[in-house]
Design a protein around this motif. Sequence first.
Motif, mmCIF file in Angstrom:
data_model
loop_
_atom_site.group_PDB
_atom_site.id
_atom_site.type_symbol
_atom_site.label_atom_id
_atom_site.label_comp_id
_atom_site.label_asym_id
_atom_site.label_seq_id
_atom_site.Cartn_x
_atom_site.Cartn_y
_atom_site.Cartn_z
ATOM 1 N N ILE A 77 -2.865 47.036 5.705
ATOM 2 C CA ILE A 77 -2.697 45.878 6.404
ATOM 3 C C ILE A 77 -1.158 45.471 6.146
ATOM 4 O O ILE A 77 -1.053 45.222 4.889
ATOM 5 N N ARG A 78 -0.353 45.126 6.939
ATOM 6 C CA ARG A 78 1.029 44.756 6.878
ATOM 7 C C ARG A 78 0.846 43.384 6.340
ATOM 8 O O ARG A 78 0.184 42.701 6.709
ATOM 9 N N ASN A 79 1.705 42.914 5.504
ATOM 10 C CA ASN A 79 2.157 41.737 4.986
ATOM 11 C C ASN A 79 0.794 41.382 3.797
ATOM 12 O O ASN A 79 0.890 40.406 3.541
ATOM 13 N N ALA A 87 3.056 48.677 13.068
ATOM 14 C CA ALA A 87 1.459 48.555 13.253
ATOM 15 C C ALA A 87 1.168 47.284 12.304
ATOM 16 O O ALA A 87 1.955 47.026 11.155
ATOM 17 N N LYS A 88 0.255 46.578 12.683
ATOM 18 C CA LYS A 88 -0.266 45.440 11.885
ATOM 19 C C LYS A 88 -1.288 45.851 10.859
ATOM 20 O O LYS A 88 -1.313 45.377 9.714
ATOM 21 N N GLU A 89 -2.073 46.947 11.265
ATOM 22 C CA GLU A 89 -2.812 47.516 10.490
ATOM 23 C C GLU A 89 -3.284 48.962 10.943
ATOM 24 O O GLU A 89 -3.222 49.341 12.086
ATOM 25 N N VAL A 90 -3.619 49.883 10.059
ATOM 26 C CA VAL A 90 -3.973 51.106 10.358
ATOM 27 C C VAL A 90 -5.417 51.790 9.692
ATOM 28 O O VAL A 90 -5.613 51.225 8.491
ATOM 29 N N ILE A 122 4.049 43.237 -1.868
ATOM 30 C CA ILE A 122 3.691 42.893 -0.494
ATOM 31 C C ILE A 122 4.170 44.282 0.205
ATOM 32 O O ILE A 122 5.061 44.769 0.051
ATOM 33 N N ILE A 123 3.323 44.851 1.142
ATOM 34 C CA ILE A 123 3.620 45.576 1.984
ATOM 35 C C ILE A 123 4.552 45.075 3.230
ATOM 36 O O ILE A 123 4.274 44.383 3.887
#
Length: 332
Positions: free
Chosen positions: A264-266, A293-296, A282-283
């Motif tokens: 997940i980003r952030n 992308a917000k998540e993968v 933090i990513i």
Amino acid sequence: PTKRASGVVIESKLDKGKGAVATFLVMEGSLKVGDFVIAGTVGGKVRALINDHGERLQKVGPSTPVEILGLTEIPQAGDRFEAVASDKIMKETISKRKDNEKFDRFEAMGATQVKREMLLQSGQGEAKELNIIIKAGTNGAAEAITSSLRQLESKQIFVKVVHLGIGDITEADVMLASASNAIIIGFGVKEDQNALRVSQDEGVIIRKYEIIYQLLEDIEKTMLGLLEPEYKEIEVGSAEVRQVFTVGKTTKIAGCYVLEGKIIRNKEARVFRNDKEIFKGIINQLKRFKEDAKEVNSGYECGISFDKFNDIEEGDIIKVLTKEEIVRHSLV
């Protein structure tokens, strides 16, 4: 039998019809209707003497238990009582005893502060405290509540009983609660109109109970609410670095394959190399092909980069973490 009566208070309560009622055990002398009596910091003129058969008496001698009416307030069980010669002597004695009681209360509050300081010095951190004023219908109930509340104390939080009394909740109780930042617990009692009005003006919390188990459960929840929240880390997902791309002069992007969960980003992540943590942060960017992308999810490839961290190598494992508050069910 000819001397003025003295003895001990066995029990006391607030009766809706009779008012303040106490059971005295006359140990010396004789007690009669019309006598002025002092019990602890409470006084009054004897209006009635009632034996264990419900009969009204005019006089009782030594070794006699008797219910007495006429006290202005409710005395504490275990207090000594004595008959005195006049109303004046009674009032002067009570006034002195109440002054001494105030001094004792200040000393008790000082002892509580010492206990708090000891907790701080022992390395337990900032100790929390819950100030409570207890009003109950009988001495027995008040003592049982106080004893039970003491058992709820822990190293992080403890109870300070600012005042313990018998009878309905009064305006004076509310003002004391306001001054000491305390909550008022009423057990089998009610508050008068002045107390209710002042509590609303001062923002004082009044809680009334009829069952002691409900009281203790409620207070324990209140104490838990005073504690600082605790969190535990939960692993959301992990990814393996399969390839490293350099963008510009210094920025590196980790080409990853999501092994499990999701990235997940952030969110905060940890980077492991040979099972040793080398970075936590933090990513900053998360990409699926060239798109943000917000998540993968697991089973897919993605690009991951961190702000101010470029020491990424193939084979590194990136684990995404989140924090979850630990729900406390008890003070232990």
